[in-house]
Motif scaffolding. Structure first.
Motif, short mmCIF file in Angstrom:
data_model
loop_
_atom_site.label_atom_id
_atom_site.label_comp_id
_atom_site.label_asym_id
_atom_site.label_seq_id
_atom_site.Cartn_x
_atom_site.Cartn_y
_atom_site.Cartn_z
N TYR A 44 0.84 -1.20 0.00
CA TYR A 44 0.00 0.00 0.00
C TYR A 44 0.88 1.24 0.00
CZ TYR A 44 -3.05 3.62 1.96
OH TYR A 44 -3.73 4.79 2.18
N ALA A 45 1.94 1.27 0.84
CA ALA A 45 2.85 2.41 0.89
C ALA A 45 3.56 2.60 -0.43
CB ALA A 45 3.87 2.21 2.02
N ARG A 46 3.94 1.50 -1.06
CA ARG A 46 4.63 1.61 -2.36
C ARG A 46 3.69 2.15 -3.44
NH1 ARG A 46 7.73 -4.17 -1.59
NH2 ARG A 46 9.46 -3.35 -0.33
N ARG A 47 2.42 1.81 -3.35
CA ARG A 47 1.45 2.36 -4.31
C ARG A 47 1.27 3.86 -4.09
NH1 ARG A 47 -1.49 -2.13 -2.99
NH2 ARG A 47 -3.10 -0.89 -1.94
N LEU A 48 1.29 4.27 -2.83
CA LEU A 48 1.21 5.71 -2.54
C LEU A 48 2.39 6.44 -3.20
CD1 LEU A 48 0.26 5.89 1.24
CD2 LEU A 48 -1.25 5.95 -0.73
N ALA A 49 3.59 5.87 -3.04
CA ALA A 49 4.78 6.50 -3.60
C ALA A 49 4.68 6.60 -5.12
CB ALA A 49 6.03 5.72 -3.20
N ALA A 50 4.00 5.64 -5.73
CA ALA A 50 3.87 5.61 -7.19
C ALA A 50 2.69 6.44 -7.68
CB ALA A 50 3.71 4.17 -7.67
N GLY A 51 1.98 7.12 -6.77
CA GLY A 51 0.89 7.99 -7.19
C GLY A 51 -0.49 7.47 -6.89
N GLY A 52 -0.60 6.49 -5.98
CA GLY A 52 -1.91 5.95 -5.61
C GLY A 52 -2.64 6.89 -4.66
N VAL A 53 -3.82 6.47 -4.19
CA VAL A 53 -4.64 7.29 -3.30
C VAL A 53 -3.86 7.56 -2.02
CG1 VAL A 53 -6.78 7.39 -1.97
CG2 VAL A 53 -6.76 6.38 -4.26
N LEU A 54 -3.85 8.81 -1.60
CA LEU A 54 -3.01 9.20 -0.48
C LEU A 54 -3.78 9.62 0.76
CD1 LEU A 54 -0.12 9.87 0.55
CD2 LEU A 54 -0.51 12.19 -0.25
N ARG A 55 -4.90 10.28 0.59
CA ARG A 55 -5.55 10.94 1.73
C ARG A 55 -5.89 9.95 2.84
NH1 ARG A 55 -7.64 15.76 2.47
NH2 ARG A 55 -7.53 16.30 0.27
N VAL A 77 1.55 6.36 8.68
CA VAL A 77 2.88 5.76 8.61
C VAL A 77 3.22 5.42 7.15
CG1 VAL A 77 4.33 3.82 9.30
CG2 VAL A 77 2.78 4.87 10.96
N ALA A 78 2.25 4.89 6.43
CA ALA A 78 2.48 4.54 5.02
C ALA A 78 2.81 5.78 4.20
CB ALA A 78 1.25 3.84 4.45
N GLY A 79 2.13 6.90 4.50
CA GLY A 79 2.42 8.14 3.79
C GLY A 79 3.83 8.62 4.04
N ASP A 80 4.28 8.56 5.31
CA ASP A 80 5.65 8.95 5.63
C ASP A 80 6.66 8.04 4.93
OD1 ASP A 80 4.74 10.97 7.21
OD2 ASP A 80 5.33 10.07 9.12
N LEU A 173 5.55 19.26 3.35
CA LEU A 173 6.74 19.32 4.18
C LEU A 173 6.54 18.35 5.33
CD1 LEU A 173 7.18 23.22 4.38
CD2 LEU A 173 7.77 21.65 2.52
N THR A 174 7.39 17.33 5.40
CA THR A 174 7.31 16.33 6.46
C THR A 174 8.48 16.56 7.42
OG1 THR A 174 6.30 14.73 4.95
CG2 THR A 174 7.21 13.88 7.02
#
Length: 361
Positions: A44-55, A77-80, A173-174
């Motif tokens: 799931y985190a890797r999909r976020l990094a590739a442009g998947g659903v983030l919110r 955590v996955a977003g970070d 900004l994280t």
């Protein structure tokens, strides 16, 4: 690589930029990865990094978690972790000189600020590191030191992208902050996220904070008794600090020098070493000059005293942004970063110039 939690700990002295990055890469993110793996959320985190659903809170059909708060926490955590994965593409590190860091932290950023100029970030997905650490007070009253700030891109639909992507509508900004106990020992590392729009020609700090707090998702599995006012003060301090650094590195004459770093040696039988860090030293020429001038003024103030009869006392004017009109009918404007102006006992002004490239009014 071990996923053992690295806290509590005492940071070695001196703290170095590469040491901080190594700690994040080898200490913090393996722990996050192990946490995500426990919940089956690494992909799931890797999909976020590739442009998947983030919110966060939006849900994901592949995640099977016991409750809504756990789901929300895992998504944070996955977003970070996704931000870190995207940083690893280029591994750009901005090592901010300590005096330069404190100068930018003191910069006046309360007026109208140039939003579109942030699109001119020199490198994709950088992480700023602060070897001295910038002290902040959390909303819950706990002392903390800002140690790093990741910059990542978001499209209008909140999916993740590189900061250099043409579709980037905002930067996230994280902030990675050391949490300190009463003796100064690092007991944990906190993450706080602030979004800044980059499409508008201008924005204000107040509007930025209002937008952040409107939809901000706080860690749902931690008790939080801090007031709305305390939360706002904490966010304002971080936003001011982060945006000031962003504006500076987007300057036309920013003091930024590349420092080559070789690959780590390969142990016998080991894997090929990873891409080396792309280290840029920020403010390492201007920072020491600012410190030397401050020290000189302090010495002059002590020598002249308050009863010297001089009309001008040695002092420092804060760094700030200023808009200059130019061109036909003064239709264009450029925003210049004005560094601290040092006024000595003789009334002479000493300044180091750096300007932000022109933007349309």
């Amino acid at each position: 690589m071990s996923a053992r939690n690295p806290f509590p700990m005492r940071r070695p002295r001196p703290v170095t930029a590469t040491g901080l990055v190594d700690f994040l890469v080898e200490g913090v993110y393996p722990v996050q990865e192990a946490h995500l793996r426990h919940y089956g959320a690494v992909e799931y985190a890797r999909r976020l990094a590739a442009g998947g659903v983030l919110r966060a809170g939006g849900g994901d059909a592949t995640l099977r978690l016991p409750s809504a708060p756990v789901m929300q926490s895992v998504q944070l955590v996955a977003g970070d972790y996704a931000v870190h994965l995207n940083w690893k593409k280029a591994k750009v590190v901005y090592d901010v000189e300590p005096t330069m860091m404190s100068t930018l932290a003191e910069m006046d950023t309360h007026d109208l600020l140039p939003g579109g100029i942030l699109r001119q970030l020199p490198h994709p997905n950088p992480v700023f590191v602060f070897t001295e650490g910038h002290p902040v007070m959390r909303a819950d009253g706990m002392s903390a030191l800002v140690r790093a700030m990741y910059v990542s891109g978001r499209r209008a639909d909140q999916t993740m992208c590189d900061t250099s992507d043409r579709e980037a509508a905002e930067y996230q900004l994280t902030f990675k902050c050391d949490l300190l106990d009463g003796s100064g020992q690092v007991i944990d590392m906190d993450s706080v996220r602030i979004s800044v729009g980059v499409l508008d020609d201008s924005f204000t700090m107040r509007a930025t904070i209002d937008a952040v707090l409107k939809d901000y998702v706080w860690e749902p599995l931690m008790s939080d008794t801090s007031s709305a006012a305390d939360k706002r003060l904490h966010m304002e301090a971080l936003a001011h600090f982060g945006i000031a650094h962003l504006l500076y590195v987007c300057s036309e004459k920013a003091d930024m020098v590349r420092k080559p770093i070789g690959r780590k040696p390969v142990r016998k039988g080991g894997r090929r070493p990873e891409r080396p860090l792309q280290l840029r030293q920020v403010g390492w020429r201007i920072g020491p000059a600012i410190k030397a001038t401050r020290d000189s003024i302090a010495t002059s103030r002590e020598a002249t005293g308050t009863g010297s009869g001089r009309t001008v006392a040695p002092h420092v004017r804060r760094a700030h942004l200023h808009t200059f009109r130019y061109g036909k009918e003064r239709a264009l404007s450029k925003v210049r970063w004005l560094p601290p102006t040092f006024v000595n006992a003789g009334g002479e002004q000493i300044s180091i110039d750096a300007t932000i490239v022109p933007v349309r009014a």
